[in-house]
Motif scaffolding. Structure first.
Motif, PDB file in Angstrom:
ATOM      1  N   UNK A 120       0.865  -1.182   0.000  1.00 18.04           N
ATOM      2  CA  UNK A 120       0.000   0.000   0.000  1.00 18.04           C
ATOM      3  C   UNK A 120       0.900   1.230   0.000  1.00 18.04           C
ATOM      4  N   UNK A 121       0.736   2.075  -1.001  1.00 22.62           N
ATOM      5  CA  UNK A 121       1.515   3.309  -1.096  1.00 22.62           C
ATOM      6  C   UNK A 121       0.777   4.384  -0.318  1.00 22.62           C
ATOM      7  N   UNK A 122       1.428   4.972   0.665  1.00 20.96           N
ATOM      8  CA  UNK A 122       0.767   5.954   1.513  1.00 20.96           C
ATOM      9  C   UNK A 122       0.295   7.161   0.700  1.00 20.96           C
ATOM     10  N   UNK A 123      -0.892   7.626   1.029  1.00 26.68           N
ATOM     11  CA  UNK A 123      -1.478   8.772   0.337  1.00 26.68           C
ATOM     12  C   UNK A 123      -0.772  10.054   0.755  1.00 26.68           C
ATOM     13  N   UNK A 124      -0.631  10.961  -0.206  1.00 27.13           N
ATOM     14  CA  UNK A 124       0.028  12.251   0.047  1.00 27.13           C
ATOM     15  C   UNK A 124      -0.694  13.343  -0.726  1.00 27.13           C
ATOM     16  N   UNK A 125      -0.487  14.600  -0.350  1.00 25.93           N
ATOM     17  CA  UNK A 125      -0.991  15.695  -1.184  1.00 25.93           C
ATOM     18  C   UNK A 125      -0.364  15.621  -2.573  1.00 25.93           C
ATOM     19  N   UNK A 126      -1.134  15.972  -3.586  1.00 29.39           N
ATOM     20  CA  UNK A 126      -0.632  15.942  -4.957  1.00 29.39           C
ATOM     21  C   UNK A 126       0.606  16.817  -5.096  1.00 29.39           C
ATOM     22  N   UNK A 127       1.495  16.416  -5.988  1.00 25.18           N
ATOM     23  CA  UNK A 127       2.735  17.156  -6.185  1.00 25.18           C
ATOM     24  C   UNK A 127       2.456  18.618  -6.526  1.00 25.18           C
ATOM     25  N   UNK A 128       3.164  19.488  -5.830  1.00 23.29           N
ATOM     26  CA  UNK A 128       3.089  20.925  -6.090  1.00 23.29           C
ATOM     27  C   UNK A 128       4.525  21.428  -6.223  1.00 23.29           C
ATOM     28  N   UNK A 129       4.932  21.846  -7.416  1.00 22.78           N
ATOM     29  CA  UNK A 129       6.326  22.282  -7.606  1.00 22.78           C
ATOM     30  C   UNK A 129       6.745  23.379  -6.636  1.00 22.78           C
ATOM     31  N   UNK A 130       5.784  24.193  -6.194  1.00 23.25           N
ATOM     32  CA  UNK A 130       6.118  25.286  -5.278  1.00 23.25           C
ATOM     33  C   UNK A 130       6.583  24.778  -3.921  1.00 23.25           C
ATOM     34  N   UNK A 131       6.246  23.523  -3.596  1.00 26.34           N
ATOM     35  CA  UNK A 131       6.623  22.957  -2.304  1.00 26.34           C
ATOM     36  C   UNK A 131       7.901  22.135  -2.380  1.00 26.34           C
ATOM     37  N   UNK A 132       8.525  22.086  -3.545  1.00 25.87           N
ATOM     38  CA  UNK A 132       9.740  21.279  -3.727  1.00 25.87           C
ATOM     39  C   UNK A 132      10.930  22.182  -4.018  1.00 25.87           C
ATOM     40  N   UNK A 133      11.914  22.074  -3.167  1.00 27.13           N
ATOM     41  CA  UNK A 133      13.201  22.738  -3.387  1.00 27.13           C
ATOM     42  C   UNK A 133      14.268  21.773  -2.900  1.00 27.13           C
ATOM     43  N   UNK A 134      14.825  20.991  -3.803  1.00 30.35           N
ATOM     44  CA  UNK A 134      15.757  19.926  -3.445  1.00 30.35           C
ATOM     45  C   UNK A 134      17.193  20.387  -3.692  1.00 30.35           C
ATOM     46  N   UNK A 135      17.988  20.346  -2.637  1.00 31.84           N
ATOM     47  CA  UNK A 135      19.410  20.652  -2.735  1.00 31.84           C
ATOM     48  C   UNK A 135      20.183  19.412  -2.296  1.00 31.84           C
ATOM     49  N   UNK A 136      21.094  18.942  -3.131  1.00 31.09           N
ATOM     50  CA  UNK A 136      21.873  17.747  -2.813  1.00 31.09           C
ATOM     51  C   UNK A 136      23.053  18.108  -1.903  1.00 31.09           C
ATOM     52  N   UNK A 137      23.489  17.167  -1.060  1.00 30.56           N
ATOM     53  CA  UNK A 137      24.626  17.433  -0.161  1.00 30.56           C
ATOM     54  C   UNK A 137      25.897  17.842  -0.895  1.00 30.56           C
TER      55      UNK A 137
END
Length: 320
Positions: A218-235
């Motif tokens: 079972x894949x846990x439910x989440x809010x739909x992807x919103x680009x405004x909420x994603x800011x990924x910086x790698x180490x």
């Protein structure tokens, strides 16, 4: 075009980025990161190239950054299974900025998220990512009895592992769980054992993958992807990556692409054409992973069998 008989394969064990001697000994060097399906596809490509193009091929283990850096320098020539957007920073550096790597344009559609066995989701009413911050629900994941529940966020060296740490922080369950990371073969063996025993397990999951063939998840439910909420910086880009990053909605799906060294278009254009034409589907990748990780088949043996059983597909790669 008729495919020739497969010959025996050899696989080198370990590669260091600076070790170019073995790369010079082979015409084509294939990078092999640490998951089952990419190991299978690397061996398939080895069979196809050696038996149909008459070139010497070597396989070398390496993390995603090592393989990309090696394609940039010319000591490796292909990464068979690059997850996007997980490896977006490597793609941007070597494909867009340096122009030394080319992305195949025939993607496999994929998905990523957090999973529990379906029976556990139903028994304990764990359906949503928000349930991971509910102290009345998460105690079941304290499998070692130390008072803190555990969640597997991925294997060391995976970009997705970094993202899952960011997501745990953004959703707030990093304060509730021990975020564990170790090789996926161990993680999914633990999953299989837990499912058989009817015990809880929680961790990162992605498809295509053999676990969706062998387990009811079972894949846990989440809010739909919103680009405004994603800011990924790698180490590798900033020592304060975790503090500065955010990912508080679902993954925006994913795609898998073969990437290859652009220099092949000059040195071995027939190999570059093969890599441009290469296409695989998610069902096949899941079956490949199961064959190696669950059924215990040797990658070289499986590759020979797969090529023999999929001659039309291989011919399309070579001639399309």
């Amino acid at each position: 075009m008729k495919l020739t008989k497969t010959k025996a394969l050899t696989t080198s064990a370990i590669v260091a980025l600076g070790a170019t001697t073995s790369a010079q000994a082979a015409d084509i060097v294939i990078g092999v990161p640490n998951w089952a399906s990419v190991n299978a596809t690397a061996h398939v490509l080895e069979v196809v190239i050696e038996d149909n193009l008459g070139l010497d091929v070597e396989l070398q283990n390496g993390t995603n950054p090592i393989v990309f850096e090696a394609m940039d320098s010319g000591s490796m020539h292909v990464h068979p299974e690059v997850w996007m957007p997980n490896q977006q920073n490597l793609h941007d550096t070597y494909v867009k900025e340096n122009g030394t790597v080319v992305m195949n344009e025939n993607p496999v559609q994929a998905s990523q998220g957090m999973c529990v066995p379906t029976a556990i989701a139903e028994e304990y009413d764990i359906r949503s990512i928000d349930d991971l911050t509910d102290p009345d629900k998460i105690g079941i994941f304290d499998t070692d009895g130390n008072g803190t529940p555990e969640v597997w966020v991925g294997a060391p060296g995976w970009a997705s592992t970094v993202v899952e740490k960011i997501r745990a922080k953004s959703y707030g369950y990093d304060q509730m769980f021990e975020l564990t990371e170790y090789e996926e073969t161990i993680a999914y063996a633990n999953l299989a054992n837990a499912a058989t025993a009817g015990e809880p397990w929680l961790g990162f999951c992605y498809s295509p993958h053999y676990i969706f063939v062998t387990q009811d998840l079972y894949v846990l439910e989440e809010p739909a992807h919103d680009p405004a909420t994603w800011n990924i910086i790698q180490p590798t880009d900033d020592p304060d990556w975790l503090e500065k990053s955010e990912a508080s909605t679902a993954w925006n799906g994913a795609t898998l692409h073969l990437h290859y060294a652009k220099e092949l278009e000059e040195t071995y254009p027939e190999v570059a054409a093969l890599f441009r034409n290469y296409q695989m589907d998610g069902e096949s990748l899941s079956a490949m992973g199961k064959a190696l990780a669950i059924d215990g088949q040797e990658a070289a043996d499986y590759a020979r069998e797969w090529v023999a059983a999929n001659e039309d597909t291989v011919i399309n790669w070579l001639t399309n």
